[in-house]
Design a protein around this motif. Structure first.
Motif, PDB file in Angstrom:
ATOM      1  N   TRP A 181      14.655  18.352  34.692  1.00  8.01           N
ATOM      2  CA  TRP A 181      13.752  17.947  35.693  1.00  8.01           C
ATOM      3  C   TRP A 181      12.647  17.947  35.917  1.00  8.01           C
ATOM      4  CZ3 TRP A 181      12.711  19.662  40.646  1.00  8.01           C
ATOM      5  CH2 TRP A 181      12.401  18.364  41.898  1.00  8.01           C
ATOM      6  N   LEU A 182      12.358  19.363  35.836  1.00  6.44           N
ATOM      7  CA  LEU A 182      11.029  19.285  36.721  1.00  6.44           C
ATOM      8  C   LEU A 182       9.803  19.954  35.032  1.00  6.44           C
ATOM      9  CD1 LEU A 182       9.554  21.090  39.413  1.00  6.44           C
ATOM     10  CD2 LEU A 182      10.085  22.458  38.479  1.00  6.44           C
ATOM     11  N   GLN A 183      10.401  19.878  34.370  1.00  8.18           N
ATOM     12  CA  GLN A 183       9.229  20.791  33.356  1.00  8.18           C
ATOM     13  C   GLN A 183       8.982  19.321  31.984  1.00  8.18           C
ATOM     14  OE1 GLN A 183      10.709  23.547  31.411  1.00  8.18           O
ATOM     15  NE2 GLN A 183       9.696  25.277  32.738  1.00  8.18           N
ATOM     16  N   GLU A 184      10.087  18.581  32.580  1.00  5.91           N
ATOM     17  CA  GLU A 184       9.649  17.382  31.884  1.00  5.91           C
ATOM     18  C   GLU A 184       9.601  15.883  32.189  1.00  5.91           C
ATOM     19  OE1 GLU A 184      13.372  16.955  28.056  1.00  5.91           O
ATOM     20  OE2 GLU A 184      13.052  18.807  27.923  1.00  5.91           O
ATOM     21  N   LYS A 190      22.787  17.805  44.137  1.00  3.43           N
ATOM     22  CA  LYS A 190      22.058  16.677  42.767  1.00  3.43           C
ATOM     23  C   LYS A 190      21.932  17.302  41.244  1.00  3.43           C
ATOM     24  CE  LYS A 190      19.427  12.158  42.943  1.00  3.43           C
ATOM     25  NZ  LYS A 190      18.447  12.578  41.964  1.00  3.43           N
ATOM     26  N   LEU A 191      21.392  18.501  41.047  1.00  4.03           N
ATOM     27  CA  LEU A 191      20.227  19.049  40.365  1.00  4.03           C
ATOM     28  C   LEU A 191      21.645  20.081  39.949  1.00  4.03           C
ATOM     29  CD1 LEU A 191      17.011  19.635  41.619  1.00  4.03           C
ATOM     30  CD2 LEU A 191      17.133  18.169  39.201  1.00  4.03           C
ATOM     31  N   ALA A 192      22.659  20.111  40.463  1.00  8.37           N
ATOM     32  CA  ALA A 192      23.756  21.014  39.752  1.00  8.37           C
ATOM     33  C   ALA A 192      22.961  22.382  40.322  1.00  8.37           C
ATOM     34  CB  ALA A 192      24.340  20.745  38.900  1.00  8.37           C
ATOM     35  N   SER A 193      22.135  22.438  41.336  1.00  7.83           N
ATOM     36  CA  SER A 193      21.416  23.897  40.704  1.00  7.83           C
ATOM     37  C   SER A 193      22.613  25.220  41.834  1.00  7.83           C
ATOM     38  CB  SER A 193      20.381  23.895  41.994  1.00  7.83           C
ATOM     39  OG  SER A 193      19.814  22.634  41.862  1.00  7.83           O
ATOM     40  N   GLY A 194      24.023  24.496  42.566  1.00  7.59           N
ATOM     41  CA  GLY A 194      24.203  25.674  42.920  1.00  7.59           C
ATOM     42  C   GLY A 194      24.899  25.291  44.387  1.00  7.59           C
ATOM     43  N   PHE A 195      25.788  26.638  45.156  1.00  3.87           N
ATOM     44  CA  PHE A 195      25.974  25.868  46.165  1.00  3.87           C
ATOM     45  C   PHE A 195      25.460  27.406  47.842  1.00  3.87           C
ATOM     46  CE2 PHE A 195      29.637  24.500  43.993  1.00  3.87           C
ATOM     47  CZ  PHE A 195      29.301  23.180  44.159  1.00  3.87           C
ATOM     48  N   CYS A 196      24.807  27.241  48.206  1.00  2.05           N
ATOM     49  CA  CYS A 196      24.894  28.464  49.043  1.00  2.05           C
ATOM     50  C   CYS A 196      25.785  28.505  50.072  1.00  2.05           C
ATOM     51  CB  CYS A 196      23.317  27.653  50.205  1.00  2.05           C
ATOM     52  SG  CYS A 196      22.700  28.700  51.268  1.00  2.05           S
ATOM     53  N   PRO A 197      25.644  29.607  50.212  1.00  5.07           N
ATOM     54  CA  PRO A 197      26.978  29.916  51.070  1.00  5.07           C
ATOM     55  C   PRO A 197      26.569  30.164  52.733  1.00  5.07           C
ATOM     56  CG  PRO A 197      26.118  32.262  49.880  1.00  5.07           C
ATOM     57  CD  PRO A 197      24.845  30.581  49.037  1.00  5.07           C
ATOM     58  N   ALA A 198      26.540  29.132  52.847  1.00  5.37           N
ATOM     59  CA  ALA A 198      26.442  28.850  54.094  1.00  5.37           C
ATOM     60  C   ALA A 198      26.852  29.507  55.732  1.00  5.37           C
ATOM     61  CB  ALA A 198      26.380  27.004  54.855  1.00  5.37           C
ATOM     62  N   CYS A 199      28.556  29.000  55.723  1.00 12.27           N
ATOM     63  CA  CYS A 199      29.015  29.663  56.564  1.00 12.27           C
ATOM     64  C   CYS A 199      29.228  31.920  56.385  1.00 12.27           C
ATOM     65  CB  CYS A 199      31.012  29.835  55.656  1.00 12.27           C
ATOM     66  SG  CYS A 199      32.150  30.774  57.185  1.00 12.27           S
ATOM     67  N   LYS A 200      29.410  31.857  54.993  1.00 10.11           N
ATOM     68  CA  LYS A 200      28.857  33.405  55.499  1.00 10.11           C
ATOM     69  C   LYS A 200      27.232  34.109  55.745  1.00 10.11           C
ATOM     70  CE  LYS A 200      31.364  35.362  50.916  1.00 10.11           C
ATOM     71  NZ  LYS A 200      31.164  35.880  49.935  1.00 10.11           N
ATOM     72  N   LEU A 201      26.169  33.368  55.013  1.00 10.95           N
ATOM     73  CA  LEU A 201      25.242  33.162  55.720  1.00 10.95           C
ATOM     74  C   LEU A 201      25.346  33.232  57.577  1.00 10.95           C
ATOM     75  CD1 LEU A 201      22.841  31.683  53.308  1.00 10.95           C
ATOM     76  CD2 LEU A 201      22.854  34.299  53.335  1.00 10.95           C
ATOM     77  N   GLY A 234      12.289  17.430  48.357  1.00 10.64           N
ATOM     78  CA  GLY A 234      11.945  16.556  48.288  1.00 10.64           C
ATOM     79  C   GLY A 234      12.315  15.037  47.605  1.00 10.64           C
ATOM     80  N   CYS A 235      11.845  14.371  47.948  1.00  7.97           N
ATOM     81  CA  CYS A 235      12.869  12.860  47.672  1.00  7.97           C
ATOM     82  C   CYS A 235      12.841  12.915  46.124  1.00  7.97           C
ATOM     83  CB  CYS A 235      12.159  11.489  48.463  1.00  7.97           C
ATOM     84  SG  CYS A 235      12.102  11.260  49.472  1.00  7.97           S
ATOM     85  N   ALA A 236      12.624  13.247  45.328  1.00  5.18           N
ATOM     86  CA  ALA A 236      12.323  13.390  43.576  1.00  5.18           C
ATOM     87  C   ALA A 236      13.492  14.245  43.521  1.00  5.18           C
ATOM     88  CB  ALA A 236      11.146  13.535  43.193  1.00  5.18           C
ATOM     89  N   SER A 237      14.523  15.080  44.236  1.00  7.72           N
ATOM     90  CA  SER A 237      15.391  15.155  44.304  1.00  7.72           C
ATOM     91  C   SER A 237      16.652  15.407  44.849  1.00  7.72           C
ATOM     92  CB  SER A 237      15.349  17.330  43.878  1.00  7.72           C
ATOM     93  OG  SER A 237      15.305  17.277  45.201  1.00  7.72           O
ATOM     94  N   ASN A 238      16.359  14.407  46.258  1.00  7.73           N
ATOM     95  CA  ASN A 238      17.576  13.679  47.239  1.00  7.73           C
ATOM     96  C   ASN A 238      17.903  12.984  46.644  1.00  7.73           C
ATOM     97  OD1 ASN A 238      18.539  13.516  49.767  1.00  7.73           O
ATOM     98  ND2 ASN A 238      17.734  15.449  49.955  1.00  7.73           N
ATOM     99  N   ASN A 239      17.434  11.775  47.067  1.00 10.74           N
ATOM    100  CA  ASN A 239      16.684  11.341  47.476  1.00 10.74           C
ATOM    101  C   ASN A 239      16.043  10.850  48.032  1.00 10.74           C
ATOM    102  OD1 ASN A 239      17.217  11.755  44.264  1.00 10.74           O
ATOM    103  ND2 ASN A 239      16.343   9.386  43.928  1.00 10.74           N
ATOM    104  N   ASP A 240      16.057  11.268  49.444  1.00 10.19           N
ATOM    105  CA  ASP A 240      15.881  10.544  50.820  1.00 10.19           C
ATOM    106  C   ASP A 240      15.175  11.879  52.116  1.00 10.19           C
ATOM    107  OD1 ASP A 240      18.389  11.364  51.822  1.00 10.19           O
ATOM    108  OD2 ASP A 240      18.959   9.762  51.854  1.00 10.19           O
ATOM    109  N   LEU A 241      15.120  11.550  53.250  1.00 10.12           N
ATOM    110  CA  LEU A 241      14.983  12.193  53.916  1.00 10.12           C
ATOM    111  C   LEU A 241      15.430  12.175  55.225  1.00 10.12           C
ATOM    112  CD1 LEU A 241      10.946  12.048  53.662  1.00 10.12           C
ATOM    113  CD2 LEU A 241      11.800  14.165  52.681  1.00 10.12           C
TER     114      LEU A 241
END
Length: 446
Positions: A95-98, A289-300, A313-320
């Motif tokens: 998504w980023l490079q291409e 959306k980018l299938a990047s993984g899951f932040c362990p919010a509860c553990k944090l 950003g709206c290019a990867s979410n796609n809203d604010l």
């Protein structure tokens, strides 16, 4: 014989069915009002008492609304509103490079940034967001647009190890960063932060330079890191260390660090972040959306790490949409932790307000409804069908209501949205301008 105490003058009195101050935690004040003078909250008290105590130049009465602190979007690339939807359903690096970087190379410039930020401000205001942590090029233009519209922001000073339209060399990135910081260092609404792109695009030498300057200038460091498993694997291959360990070696794992995404964390890394005072910005919808993984919010959160929420950003979410983002954060935290009590409604709202303010270093100014803080405030209409019956105010805010229910927004006591209408922003003009950018980008043939 007694005499009545004369009423105290204030600029604005907001009466709400419920005030949710965020601090103290897990409190809802029914039939309360907030008094504002010179852009600052001077009192929070029952509405009946407020009417007796204050003589307001303007009174806004919203008996079916919850009054909350303005939402803080703790990580975003707001000029990218103009790239909304151009490259969906792709993994991060493809998504980023291409797609994203080639389109940006063709269109990026001061006008693109100015128009994208203006569009984003309007969208954020209509969704109850009053502050953004910005990360993009041309920070001088961004800052000027935020200031012109009276929007609170911390604007990133970009550093990346390759030439862009903003700067051609490391020295130029740092020289221009210094110039922008000097212009905005004393502004009441706009501040700056260093914004190195990511560990895989910034050298050790530049990270060390950032650390030294951040200490000298007392600035946060806003950084994507531990976003994907591939990033971690590449760091081990190239540097012999995971990204956070490398950053720690370079002296960056401190309370200045705003670490964004953090989907790939060990328990030891979570403990290190808690010990050092790192803030983590959770961007669940972009990560999903980018299938990047899951932040362990509860553990944090349970480890004591300050947790904030960002849309990316709206290019990867796609809203604010910070209401949507916060709901996703709360629900995803439960699934990841396999614990229905993880990131409860009050904690999710706190992350979206005071957590973001703390991450940005703005906690003394915003993030909660307390006397002495700036009047960055949002009314949310809970009288609509979608939030009835109203058993629990904060539950409805997190799990049921939508951004369309935001009725009124103030920043530093100034009205920015009044009964769903933007104040001093040309909605039709913004839409028309966005459409002409669509034409220009489509003409690139991408």
């Amino acid at each position: 014989m007694t005499t009545d105490t004369p009423a105290t003058a204030c600029d604005l009195l907001i009466e709400a069915g419920w005030v949710v101050p965020v601090e103290p935690h897990a409190v809802v004040l029914e039939d309360h009002a907030v008094a504002v003078r010179d852009g600052v909250i001077v009192d929070v008290l029952p509405t009946v008492q407020a009417r007796q105590r204050y003589r307001a130049a303007e009174t806004v009465s919203r008996p079916d609304a919850a009054l909350i602190p303005g939402l803080v979007n703790a990580h975003t690339h707001n000029p990218m509103t103009l790239l909304r939807g151009i490259a969906d359903d792709l993994p991060l690096m493809q998504w980023l490079q291409e797609h994203i970087w080639p389109v940006e190379a063709a269109v990026i410039g001061p006008q693109f940034v100015e128009d994208g930020v203006a569009l984003a401000i309007a969208e954020m205001l209509r969704g109850g967001t009053t502050c953004a942590n910005e990360n993009y090029f041309f920070p001088d233009v961004q800052a000027a647009v935020y200031k012109r519209h009276g929007f609170r922001a911390r604007v990133g000073l970009p550093v990346i190890d390759f030439p862009t339209a903003w700067a051609k060399s490391s020295d130029e990135y740092f020289d221009r960063a210094g110039e922008v910081h000097d212009l905005w260092r004393d502004d009441a609404l706009v501040a700056t932060a260093f914004a190195p792109h990511a560990p895989y695009t910034v050298s050790d030498a530049n990270f060390e330079r950032i650390r030294m300057l951040a200490d000298q200038l007392d600035l946060p460091i806003h950084l994507h890191t531990h976003e994907t498993a591939q990033e971690v694997a590449d760091s081990i291959k190239l540097h012999g260390q995971r990204p956070l360990a490398r950053l720690d070696r370079l002296g960056l794992v401190t309370d200045r660090l705003i670490a964004v995404h953090m989907t790939q964390l060990t328990d030891a890394e979570i403990a290190l972040c808690a010990q050092r005072g790192v803030s983590v910005v959770h961007c669940p919808e972009s990560n999903l959306k980018l299938a990047s993984g899951f932040c362990p919010a509860c553990k944090l959160q349970r480890a004591g790490v300050n947790l904030a929420i960002g849309t990316d950003g709206c290019a990867s979410n796609n809203d604010l949409d910070m209401f949507g983002e916060t709901r996703t954060a709360a629900l995803l935290a439960k699934a990841v932790a396999e614990d229905a009590s993880a990131l409860d409604a009050f904690s999710a709202l706190r992350a979206a307000t005071l957590g973001g303010a703390r991450a940005l270093g703005f906690e003394a100014k915003i993030g909660s409804i307390e006397t002495g803080k700036q009047a960055d405030l949002v009314c949310v209409d809970l009288g609509q069908l979608e939030t009835q019956p109203l058993h629990h105010v904060v539950s409805q805010l997190i799990y049921a209501c939508g951004r369309h229910q935001v009725s009124d927004v103030w920043i530093a006591g100034r009205a920015k949205l009044r009964e769903r209408s933007l104040v001093d922003m040309d909605l039709d003009g913004l839409i028309a301008n966005a459409r002409q950018w669509r034409g220009r980008i489509q003409a690139l043939g991408r």
